[in-house]
Write a protein that holds these residues in place. Structure first.
Motif, PDB file in Angstrom:
ATOM      1  N   SER A 119      -7.755  -3.007  -2.689  1.00  0.00           N
ATOM      2  CA  SER A 119      -7.330  -1.704  -3.203  1.00  0.00           C
ATOM      3  C   SER A 119      -8.070  -1.327  -4.481  1.00  0.00           C
ATOM      4  O   SER A 119      -8.542  -0.197  -4.631  1.00  0.00           O
ATOM      5  N   TRP A 120      -8.220  -2.269  -5.409  1.00  0.00           N
ATOM      6  CA  TRP A 120      -8.876  -1.966  -6.676  1.00  0.00           C
ATOM      7  C   TRP A 120     -10.329  -1.563  -6.450  1.00  0.00           C
ATOM      8  O   TRP A 120     -10.840  -0.630  -7.089  1.00  0.00           O
ATOM      9  N   THR A 172      -3.226   4.510  -2.334  1.00  0.00           N
ATOM     10  CA  THR A 172      -4.237   3.509  -2.002  1.00  0.00           C
ATOM     11  C   THR A 172      -4.888   3.813  -0.651  1.00  0.00           C
ATOM     12  O   THR A 172      -6.090   3.616  -0.478  1.00  0.00           O
ATOM     13  N   HIS A 179      -8.814   4.403   0.136  1.00  0.00           N
ATOM     14  CA  HIS A 179      -9.577   3.728   1.184  1.00  0.00           C
ATOM     15  C   HIS A 179     -10.307   4.750   2.053  1.00  0.00           C
ATOM     16  O   HIS A 179     -11.482   4.570   2.408  1.00  0.00           O
ATOM     17  N   SER A 188     -11.605  -0.221  -3.711  1.00  0.00           N
ATOM     18  CA  SER A 188     -11.666   1.092  -3.073  1.00  0.00           C
ATOM     19  C   SER A 188     -11.418   2.215  -4.080  1.00  0.00           C
ATOM     20  O   SER A 188     -12.032   3.279  -3.994  1.00  0.00           O
ATOM     21  N   ILE A 189     -10.502   1.988  -5.017  1.00  0.00           N
ATOM     22  CA  ILE A 189     -10.227   3.024  -6.026  1.00  0.00           C
ATOM     23  C   ILE A 189     -11.461   3.245  -6.905  1.00  0.00           C
ATOM     24  O   ILE A 189     -11.854   4.381  -7.191  1.00  0.00           O
ATOM     25  N   GLY A 232       0.800  -1.212   0.000  1.00  0.00           N
ATOM     26  CA  GLY A 232       0.000   0.000   0.000  1.00  0.00           C
ATOM     27  C   GLY A 232       0.838   1.269   0.000  1.00  0.00           C
ATOM     28  O   GLY A 232       1.950   1.309   0.531  1.00  0.00           O
TER      29      GLY A 232
END
Length: 482
Positions: A190-191, A40, A44, A193-194, A36
């Motif tokens: 992460s993907w 990222t 989040h 949240s983006i 992270g």
């Protein structure tokens, strides 16, 4: 340190095998190497913060007016950022850079403050996380229903009775979450949240643009005032007080992310130091969200005045262009799909780590089964994880069907979590770690801040409970007529 010791120390996220050979794929404590960054982490935070709360801010400011409304928004943003910096320094203890990692908020409290407060923190955190996931189920379904209602109003006129039940859409949302809940842990999110962060910017911008267009269009005059809704004109004196209390809770909810801050920080690479990166991410996240909140709240109030709806995209403050309203509500639903996962992963991790600890020999609890899926590669399935997470999603959806009240529910969640998780524990841990002298100047003003926030939480909780009781009374006769 052995794998069993890691499982006992961890309340969250499955623990990989510990390697002592210095493998580049693992951190110094044997866990999978974190990747992270501030980007990222900011995603989040924005996903967690810019959520359904932004939609109620025009209503909240309408209850308090042009002076108190923006002032309360700014006060909450400052307090949230200040306490988030204190919390970021507590991730490692006793030293914020070289100390032992604490993987969850509850572990941080246990490490710094001890057992009893650790139990209270865990109770507050997990009740709040459960409440947020229920709230997001309600909000997502309201947005899905709003798409159908918008099309209905467009075809049949704004006075048409376009009643559509939320329940089928809560079921659809729950089915999507059952699938996404099989994502093992935060490191794999992460993907999502983006994507969710992009969606939050998109629908906030649409709401902002529509508000500007409404203000610039000089349509029917709206009433605004320095003190908000007027006693004797819009509400009674008692209603005014209760609504102001509830509005404070809505704003508190709009800034709620402290309960997942440590879990977000635990996704960051160890270099540069996690606390430095987390402070930067918190600053970016809170500045960004505060800017959106001020614009959406103030322009929403300017557009609708004292009659601002509780949710300005689904309460039909806007009817046209209907396709843009539909798009905004689709963006809300997509965002909340991701936000739900950000808030439920700590719950999943806690239950699963405790279960692995208690039933360490159970193949049902601990076994991982590789399943080859075309185009997706190999998926590792754990039967206990699949059953428990599915049951959780179903139960939260059922509770959401029982209490489908947007503003009151948000206010209650915000008021219950704000003081203990955002203010009390970060301040107490900072005082303890810095060995601050009792009754010193800094100790005194921090304690005053904590007590003031407790009072705010109590009165906002009272306002939200009163609002829920009032809505339940109205809801029962309404349901009987359907």
């Amino acid at each position: 340190m052995s794998r069993d010791q890691f499982q006992k120390n961890s309340m969250y996220i499955e623990t990989p095998e510990a390697f002592t050979d210095g493998s580049k794929n693992f951190d110094d404590d044997g866990r999978a190497k974190r990747t992270g960054t501030w980007v990222t982490a900011s995603a989040h935070i924005i996903t967690a913060v810019i959520g359904s709360g932004v939609l109620s801010l025009a209503w909240a400011i309408a209850q308090m007016g042009w002076i108190a409304g923006p002032a309360v928004l700014l006060a909450f943003s400052f307090i949230t950022y200040f306490t988030s910096t204190l919390l970021a320094d507590s991730y490692r203890s006793p030293d914020p850079v070289h100390g032992k990692r604490n993987y969850t908020y509850s572990e941080v409290v246990r490490s710094v403050l001890g057992g009893r407060k650790f139990q209270l923190c865990g109770l507050a955190q997990y009740i709040n996380l459960i409440g947020v996931t229920i709230g997001y189920t309600i909000t997502a379904s309201i947005s899905m229903v709003a798409v159908k209602r918008s099309n209905c109003y467009h075809k049949q006129g704004h006075d048409a009775k376009c009643y559509i039940s939320n329940n089928p859409f809560m079921i659809i949302f729950a089915c999507i979450q059952i699938v996404l809940s099989q994502i093992p842990n935060f490191h794999k999110l992460s993907w999502l949240s983006i994507v969710a962060a992009v969606m939050s910017f998109a629908y906030s911008s649409i709401g902002l643009g529509l508000s500007i267009a409404k203000v610039a269009g000089r349509g029917p005059a709206v009433r605004t005032s320095l003190t908000g809704v007027q006693v004797g004109v819009d509400v009674t004196g008692t209603e005014k007080v209760w609504r102001m209390f509830q509005a404070i809770g809505d704003i508190a909810f709009a800034y709620a992310y402290s309960n997942v801050l440590i879990e977000i920080q635990d996704t960051l690479k160890s270099s540069p130091p996690e606390n430095q990166v987390m402070k930067r991410a918190s600053l970016i996240g809170i500045l960004t969200t505060t800017m959106f909140y001020m614009l959406c709240g103030c322009l929403g109030y300017a557009a609708f005045g004292n009659d601002a709806p509780g949710n300005f995209l689904t309460g039909f403050g806007f009817y046209e262009p209907f396709w843009l309203i539909d798009l905004a509500n689709i963006f809300i639903a997509v965002h909340l799909i991701g936000a739900y996962q950000v808030f439920c992963q700590p719950i999943f991790g806690f239950v699963e780590s405790k279960s692995k600890e208690k039933w360490s020999n159970s193949q049902f609890v601990n076994g991982e089964h590789a399943v080859n899926i075309p185009l997706c590669g190999t998926l590792h399935v754990n039967f206990f994880r699949a059953v428990w997470r599915t049951a959780y999603v179903v139960i939260t959806a059922l509770i959401a069907m029982i209490f489908p009240f947007f503003n009151d529910f948000l206010g209650l969640i915000g008021s219950l979590s704000f003081w203990p998780l955002t203010v009390y524990f970060p301040i107490e841990m900072y005082i303890k770690q810095s060995k601050m002298q009792r009754f010193s100047f800094t100790w005194t003003w921090m304690k005053i801040l904590s007590w003031a926030c407790l009072i705010v939480s109590i009165i906002s909780a009272a306002g939200s409970i009163q609002g829920l009781a009032h809505d339940l009374k109205k809801y029962q006769p309404f349901k009987a007529q359907q």
